[in-house]
Design a protein around this motif. Structure first.
Motif, PDB file in Angstrom:
ATOM      1  N   ALA A 230       0.829  -1.206   0.000  1.00 18.00           N
ATOM      2  CA  ALA A 230       0.000   0.000   0.000  1.00 18.00           C
ATOM      3  C   ALA A 230       0.864   1.258   0.000  1.00 18.00           C
ATOM      4  O   ALA A 230       0.577   2.224  -0.720  1.00 18.00           O
ATOM      5  CB  ALA A 230      -0.929  -0.014   1.211  1.00 18.00           C
ATOM      6  N   VAL A 231       1.923   1.256   0.794  1.00 15.46           N
ATOM      7  CA  VAL A 231       2.845   2.400   0.838  1.00 15.46           C
ATOM      8  C   VAL A 231       3.470   2.626  -0.535  1.00 15.46           C
ATOM      9  O   VAL A 231       3.571   3.762  -1.025  1.00 15.46           O
ATOM     10  CB  VAL A 231       3.935   2.182   1.905  1.00 15.46           C
ATOM     11  CG1 VAL A 231       5.048   3.212   1.762  1.00 15.46           C
ATOM     12  CG2 VAL A 231       3.327   2.254   3.307  1.00 15.46           C
ATOM     13  N   ASN A 232       3.900   1.554  -1.180  1.00 18.17           N
ATOM     14  CA  ASN A 232       4.516   1.682  -2.502  1.00 18.17           C
ATOM     15  C   ASN A 232       3.524   2.215  -3.541  1.00 18.17           C
ATOM     16  O   ASN A 232       3.889   2.992  -4.424  1.00 18.17           O
ATOM     17  CB  ASN A 232       5.078   0.337  -2.953  1.00 18.17           C
ATOM     18  CG  ASN A 232       6.315  -0.062  -2.178  1.00 18.17           C
ATOM     19  OD1 ASN A 232       7.015   0.785  -1.631  1.00 18.17           O
ATOM     20  ND2 ASN A 232       6.585  -1.351  -2.110  1.00 18.17           N
ATOM     21  N   ALA A 233       2.270   1.785  -3.432  1.00 21.66           N
ATOM     22  CA  ALA A 233       1.245   2.277  -4.351  1.00 21.66           C
ATOM     23  C   ALA A 233       1.013   3.768  -4.144  1.00 21.66           C
ATOM     24  O   ALA A 233       0.829   4.523  -5.104  1.00 21.66           O
ATOM     25  CB  ALA A 233      -0.054   1.502  -4.156  1.00 21.66           C
ATOM     26  N   LEU A 234       1.022   4.208  -2.902  1.00 23.37           N
ATOM     27  CA  LEU A 234       0.883   5.636  -2.613  1.00 23.37           C
ATOM     28  C   LEU A 234       2.071   6.415  -3.175  1.00 23.37           C
ATOM     29  O   LEU A 234       1.903   7.471  -3.793  1.00 23.37           O
ATOM     30  CB  LEU A 234       0.773   5.852  -1.103  1.00 23.37           C
ATOM     31  CG  LEU A 234       0.724   7.303  -0.623  1.00 23.37           C
ATOM     32  CD1 LEU A 234      -0.501   8.023  -1.182  1.00 23.37           C
ATOM     33  CD2 LEU A 234       0.730   7.362   0.909  1.00 23.37           C
ATOM     34  N   ALA A 235       3.258   5.882  -2.981  1.00 22.35           N
ATOM     35  CA  ALA A 235       4.472   6.567  -3.460  1.00 22.35           C
ATOM     36  C   ALA A 235       4.477   6.723  -4.970  1.00 22.35           C
ATOM     37  O   ALA A 235       4.998   7.709  -5.505  1.00 22.35           O
ATOM     38  CB  ALA A 235       5.711   5.806  -2.997  1.00 22.35           C
ATOM     39  N   SER A 236       3.889   5.765  -5.667  1.00 19.74           N
ATOM     40  CA  SER A 236       3.884   5.811  -7.132  1.00 19.74           C
ATOM     41  C   SER A 236       2.663   6.523  -7.700  1.00 19.74           C
ATOM     42  O   SER A 236       2.487   6.580  -8.918  1.00 19.74           O
ATOM     43  CB  SER A 236       3.957   4.386  -7.696  1.00 19.74           C
ATOM     44  OG  SER A 236       2.807   3.637  -7.337  1.00 19.74           O
ATOM     45  N   GLY A 237       1.805   7.037  -6.835  1.00 18.80           N
ATOM     46  CA  GLY A 237       0.652   7.798  -7.291  1.00 18.80           C
ATOM     47  C   GLY A 237      -0.528   6.966  -7.734  1.00 18.80           C
ATOM     48  O   GLY A 237      -1.465   7.488  -8.357  1.00 18.80           O
ATOM     49  N   GLN A 238      -0.550   5.676  -7.383  1.00 15.11           N
ATOM     50  CA  GLN A 238      -1.651   4.822  -7.802  1.00 15.11           C
ATOM     51  C   GLN A 238      -2.881   4.975  -6.916  1.00 15.11           C
ATOM     52  O   GLN A 238      -3.982   4.583  -7.312  1.00 15.11           O
ATOM     53  CB  GLN A 238      -1.194   3.362  -7.806  1.00 15.11           C
ATOM     54  CG  GLN A 238      -0.058   3.103  -8.785  1.00 15.11           C
ATOM     55  CD  GLN A 238       0.442   1.672  -8.695  1.00 15.11           C
ATOM     56  OE1 GLN A 238      -0.278   0.736  -9.032  1.00 15.11           O
ATOM     57  NE2 GLN A 238       1.667   1.491  -8.238  1.00 15.11           N
TER      58      GLN A 238
END
Length: 320
Positions: A230-238
């Motif tokens: 979830a953190v990675n998805a937030l970081a990538s703007g998803q």
């Protein structure tokens, strides 16, 4: 006495809407200068000496010597997977502030420290504690367990009680909205503003429940295998924002995200959300583990460990 080791129950493959790295789950005065300061984790300056003198000594004093145990809960009388050994479980990997350096055996991080304090209160020394890795969903799924006790930010719910036992709670938790600077969510101050956001959260968690119940977004939240995903998805703007338990939110904004922001804490509704240790359904160990947790609460050990490892909630505003 011992029970024969049984295979771990597996759960079906989780469907991911987005790709990212795998990870584990679950404030502060305004963000500290370093990740370890923000999460309460150990640094030579911030906690090295203080851990040994301020909290380490207090914790050791409170928990007492190994072998003291609780009446009727001595290792010789406990029906564990391996005789004379207490087997704990956490996720793979496990993250701060719950476990430091993905190594639960180092007794650093809140849940690692709680596990060893529980073991000590039951009369187990460090050499009689073992760890296994179990995915979050598998640990709370029905069926026999490959561990005696699991600590992995499991919120106690009546639905989960149908499949597993819980110990007495060892932490009262709040959920928080996390985003990054410049996002749609960054300057929002109320739940009414958040209805049009695309949220993300870990599957099977109370964080995901909180998105639906507290925010009620018009778009279905994106579901991830882990908080790290979830953190990675937030970081990538998803996604526009994610929901995490508050200690994990402080770690994410300090150590995992560039320009991470805690928008605020979601309002508590009903009874307080609490983390408890998970055991097999109708485990013969549940009462003894609960007694150990209760004693750690009563003598101030849990408070000392929370002060050592978890950030102060005062730094996260309340969302209304």
């Amino acid at each position: 006495m011992s029970r024969s080791r049984l295979p771990l129950v597996t759960v079906g493959t989780l469907v991911l809407a987005l790709s990212a790295c795998g990870g584990g789950s679950d404030p502060a005065a305004p963000a500290a200068e370093t990740p370890t300061e923000a999460t309460g984790g150990p640094t030579e300056e911030a906690t090295g000496d203080a851990t040994g003198e301020a909290t380490g000594d207090a914790t050791a004093e409170a928990t007492g010597a190994a072998g003291a145990g609780i009446a009727g809960c001595e290792p010789a009388s406990l029906e564990t997977l391996s005789e004379g050994v207490l087997t704990f479980a956490t996720s793979e990997p496990a993250f701060e502030p719950w476990v430091v350096d993905d190594d639960p055996t180092n007794e650093q991080g809140y849940e690692s420290a709680v596990a060893y304090a529980v073991a000590e209160r039951l009369g187990y020394d460090d050499g009689s504690v073992e760890w296994v890795r179990v995915p979050f969903d598998a640990a709370i799924a029905p069926g026999p367990k490959d561990f005696d006790v699991a600590l992995n930010q499991f919120s106690i719910t009546e639905e989960r009680r149908q499949a597993v036992d819980f110990s007495s709670p060892y932490y009262d938790v709040r959920q928080a909205v996390v985003t990054v600077e410049g996002s749609l969510a960054a300057d929002m101050t109320s739940l009414d503003q958040m209805g049009e956001l695309l949220f993300g959260a870990q599957v099977g968690t109370t964080s995901l429940d909180a998105v639906v119940e507290a925010v009620g977004p018009t778009m279905q939240p994106q579901v991830f295998n882990s908080n790290e995903d979830a953190v990675n998805a937030l970081a990538s703007g998803q996604v526009d924002a994610i929901v995490l338990d508050l200690p994990s939110a402080f770690y994410a904004t300090a150590a995992q995200l560039d320009a991470g922001v805690i928008v605020g804490q979601l309002p508590a509704s009903g009874d307080a959300e609490q983390f408890g240790a998970v055991l097999d359904l109708d485990s013969p160990l549940t009462d003894c583990v609960s007694q150990a947790v209760d004693s750690l609460e009563a003598d101030g050990t849990l408070d000392a460990l929370q002060s050592e490892w978890l950030a102060d909630a005062a730094g996260a505003p309340e969302l209304g």
